[in-house]
Design an enzyme around this catalytic site. Structure first.
Site, mmCIF file in Angstrom:
data_model
loop_
_atom_site.group_PDB
_atom_site.id
_atom_site.type_symbol
_atom_site.label_atom_id
_atom_site.label_comp_id
_atom_site.label_asym_id
_atom_site.label_seq_id
_atom_site.Cartn_x
_atom_site.Cartn_y
_atom_site.Cartn_z
ATOM 1 N N GLN A 140 55.279 63.873 8.286
ATOM 2 C CA GLN A 140 54.549 62.617 8.102
ATOM 3 C C GLN A 140 55.465 61.427 8.403
ATOM 4 O O GLN A 140 56.433 61.197 7.677
ATOM 5 C CB GLN A 140 54.090 62.585 6.645
ATOM 6 C CG GLN A 140 53.266 61.413 6.245
ATOM 7 C CD GLN A 140 52.642 61.635 4.878
ATOM 8 O OE1 GLN A 140 51.628 62.330 4.735
ATOM 9 N NE2 GLN A 140 53.250 61.085 3.846
ATOM 10 N N GLY A 141 55.185 60.696 9.467
ATOM 11 C CA GLY A 141 56.021 59.561 9.862
ATOM 12 C C GLY A 141 55.420 58.253 9.396
ATOM 13 O O GLY A 141 54.677 57.607 10.140
ATOM 14 N N TYR A 142 55.706 57.878 8.168
ATOM 15 C CA TYR A 142 55.201 56.627 7.601
ATOM 16 C C TYR A 142 56.336 55.600 7.460
ATOM 17 O O TYR A 142 56.306 54.547 8.055
ATOM 18 C CB TYR A 142 54.598 56.879 6.208
ATOM 19 C CG TYR A 142 53.202 57.470 6.183
ATOM 20 C CD1 TYR A 142 52.662 58.112 7.282
ATOM 21 C CD2 TYR A 142 52.433 57.386 5.035
ATOM 22 C CE1 TYR A 142 51.384 58.649 7.242
ATOM 23 C CE2 TYR A 142 51.145 57.924 4.985
ATOM 24 C CZ TYR A 142 50.629 58.553 6.089
ATOM 25 O OH TYR A 142 49.366 59.078 6.033
ATOM 26 N N SER A 175 60.699 63.782 6.077
ATOM 27 C CA SER A 175 61.015 65.144 5.618
ATOM 28 C C SER A 175 60.528 66.125 6.671
ATOM 29 O O SER A 175 59.437 65.944 7.232
ATOM 30 C CB SER A 175 60.293 65.466 4.308
ATOM 31 O OG SER A 175 60.460 64.431 3.381
ATOM 32 N N GLU A 258 46.160 64.152 -2.166
ATOM 33 C CA GLU A 258 47.302 64.625 -2.920
ATOM 34 C C GLU A 258 46.871 65.240 -4.251
ATOM 35 O O GLU A 258 47.497 66.135 -4.776
ATOM 36 C CB GLU A 258 48.232 63.451 -3.185
ATOM 37 C CG GLU A 258 49.672 63.824 -3.277
ATOM 38 C CD GLU A 258 50.516 62.553 -3.407
ATOM 39 O OE1 GLU A 258 51.607 62.668 -3.895
ATOM 40 O OE2 GLU A 258 50.014 61.481 -3.033
ATOM 41 N N SER A 387 57.651 54.685 -5.485
ATOM 42 C CA SER A 387 58.725 54.661 -6.489
ATOM 43 C C SER A 387 58.152 54.380 -7.890
ATOM 44 O O SER A 387 57.012 53.924 -8.029
ATOM 45 C CB SER A 387 59.743 53.576 -6.130
ATOM 46 O OG SER A 387 59.135 52.306 -6.279
ATOM 47 N N GLU A 389 58.850 51.982 -9.836
ATOM 48 C CA GLU A 389 58.481 50.558 -9.991
ATOM 49 C C GLU A 389 57.081 50.320 -9.418
ATOM 50 O O GLU A 389 56.271 49.588 -10.004
ATOM 51 C CB GLU A 389 59.498 49.653 -9.273
ATOM 52 C CG GLU A 389 60.865 49.582 -9.937
ATOM 53 C CD GLU A 389 61.736 50.796 -9.661
ATOM 54 O OE1 GLU A 389 61.374 51.619 -8.779
ATOM 55 O OE2 GLU A 389 62.773 50.950 -10.327
#
Ligand SMILES: Cc1cc2nc3c(=O)[nH]c(=O)nc-3n(C[C@H](O)[C@H](O)[C@H](O)COP(=O)(O)OP(=O)(O)OC[C@H]3O[C@@H](n4cnc5c(N)ncnc54)[C@H](O)[C@@H]3O)c2cc1C
Length: 405
Positions: A140-142, A175, A258, A387, A389
């Site tokens: 996945q290229g985000y 990844s 997901e 993240s 946050e």
């Protein structure tokens, strides 16, 4: 709430359990109580060729046995399983610390379902089956160097030239890119539109001329991440999913999948059990750790929190079984589980003292250095997929309805 399985569910669980025990032993050389390297569930644990080959072999067996995509509809080659059977599958597989979808986690978890929902018939015919067999691994290229949390700020450009998109730019933290055959790629197709409205979602062959992949070595020594560079890469126009400039909506659909099948177990629960075991044969301040009041307090606190996590996942599963969309509890799940996992890893460091820093292969490494590897990897999980946050922002704004900061 009734926590017992029906007769059919128990039969399914028992058959799956037998299959996992046999397959885990044959492919990974370990059963449920696994030992070293048991946290194979990480997508980044794929730097080593031997481990990757094992993962591919495990994937083939998952496919042959019909377990690889229980949540996919049967018309696309999936198991068409009930939510309850999916939950049982997740719980059993995680109890073996095995990856849920073999070597093709992103494809089976999210990308395939996105194509089913938003792809053309030709895209479904071309890609879905090979996701299941593992013949084509996906990444996945985000994220980009200046667009992570603020994903809509991506700058990688795609310009339509006749029937082809021409791509220039860079992705980072991808990844599995070095193992993957295919990629979903977010690109900017209209630089003048408001940033969420100028993005498109493309399917890209990783062998296309002009793609350069540079593995990034993590602090653990593994190289599971990559930088990916695009230099005039040509991608056929029919490889777009959804309409041009509507890639943001497609990517949101991808992320929504997901949570399609909610089990009740999380890998951190297994780590806590292993920490308890570690305390049984470790000394802390000169006495057996499991007799030390401070250690006992910390272990008890972790156990309580793991139980809260489990019950919260039950609540989420129950509302899904009733046909409801998971409520706020699923927004808390990622934040709570990854932060708990980080605290557990940091406490293991405290318990082991200087031995916590001894790496695998060195004299004095505790349990093959796995606690050190965990403690180094734990922070990454609080960053991946949004993240901590950002999770706090989401909970503040969407759940607690606080004003936007
Ligand atoms: C294990 C792992 C696997 C990954 N796999 C992939 C992958 O396969 N494909 C891919 O595209 N990406 C992947 N990523 C990248 C991941 O999506 C990004 O790291 C993540 O979105 C954060 O972006 P960033 O690294 O650019 O940090 P930044 O967005 O620059 O954030 C830096 C810091 O600022 C904080 N921050 C940022 N914005 C706000 C805000 N509005 N409010 C409060 N705090 C804020 C963040 O929490 C963080 O602490 C992976 C990351 C990890 C750790």
């Amino acid at each position: 709430m009734d926590f017992r399985y029906t007769h059919e569910e128990e039969a399914f669980r028992s058959k799956l359990h037998g299959w996992l025990e046999k397959t885990s032993g044959e492919v990974f050389g370990r059963g449920k109580d696994g030992g070293v390297g048991a946290s194979t569930a990480s997508l980044l644990d794929v730097g080593d060729d031997t481990r990757w080959q094992r993962l591919l072999e495990y994937h083939r067996r998952l496919y042959d046995s019909g377990y690889v995509a229980l949540h996919w509809p049967t018309e696309y080659g999936g198991g068409g399983a009930t939510l309850m059977d999916q939950a049982i599958y997740q719980d059993e597989v995680l109890s073996y610390a095995l990856p849920l979808y073999g070597a093709n986690q992103l494809a089976i978890d999210r990308i395939g379902p996105t194509l089913m929902f938003m792809g053309t018939q030709a895209q479904k015919d071309r890609y879905l089956h090979k996701m299941l067999t593992g013949e084509e691994i996906w990444c996945q290229g985000y994220s980009e160097p200046n667009a992570g949390s603020d994903l809509a700020g991506i700058q990688t450009r795609a310009v339509l030239d006749g029937d082809t998109f021409v791509i220039n730019g860079q992705k980072v933290w991808t990844s599995l890119a070095h193992r993957a055959h295919m990629q979903v790629l977010l690109v900017r197709t209209d630089p003048d539109a408001p940033k969420h409205k100028g993005i498109s979602y493309l399917l890209v062959d990783m062998k296309s001329p002009g793609i350069t992949i540079r593995p990034l070595v993590q602090i653990t020594g593994e190289a599971g991440f990559n930088e990916v560079f695009y230099d005039n890469v040509r991608v056929p126009k029919e490889n777009i999913v959804g309409e041009i400039n509507q890639g943001w909506q497609v990517s949101i659909a991808t992320l929504m999948y997901e949570r399609v099948s909610g089990g009740t177990r999380h890998p951190v629960q297994r780590t806590i059990t292993e920490l308890l075991e570690l305390s049984r044969h470790t000394e802390f301040e000169g006495i057996p750790a499991n007799n030390h009041p401070y250690v006992r307090q910390r272990l008890a606190q972790f156990a309580v929190e793991a139980e809260c996590l489990r019950l919260s996942r039950y609540r989420s599963l129950t509302s899904q079984l009733k046909g409801k969309i998971p409520g706020p509890e699923s927004s808390f799940g990622k934040l709570f589980a990854t932060e708990l996992n980080l605290r557990v890893a940091m406490f293991a460091d405290e318990l082991l003292g200087p031995y916590a820093t001894v790496d695998k292969g060195s004299i004095g490494a505790v349990e093959g250095g796995r606690w050190m590897a965990r403690s180094l990897a734990a922070r990454g999980l609080t960053i991946a997929a949004g993240s901590s946050e950002i999770q706090h922002n989401i909970i503040g704004e969407r759940v607690l309805k606080l004003p936007k900061g």
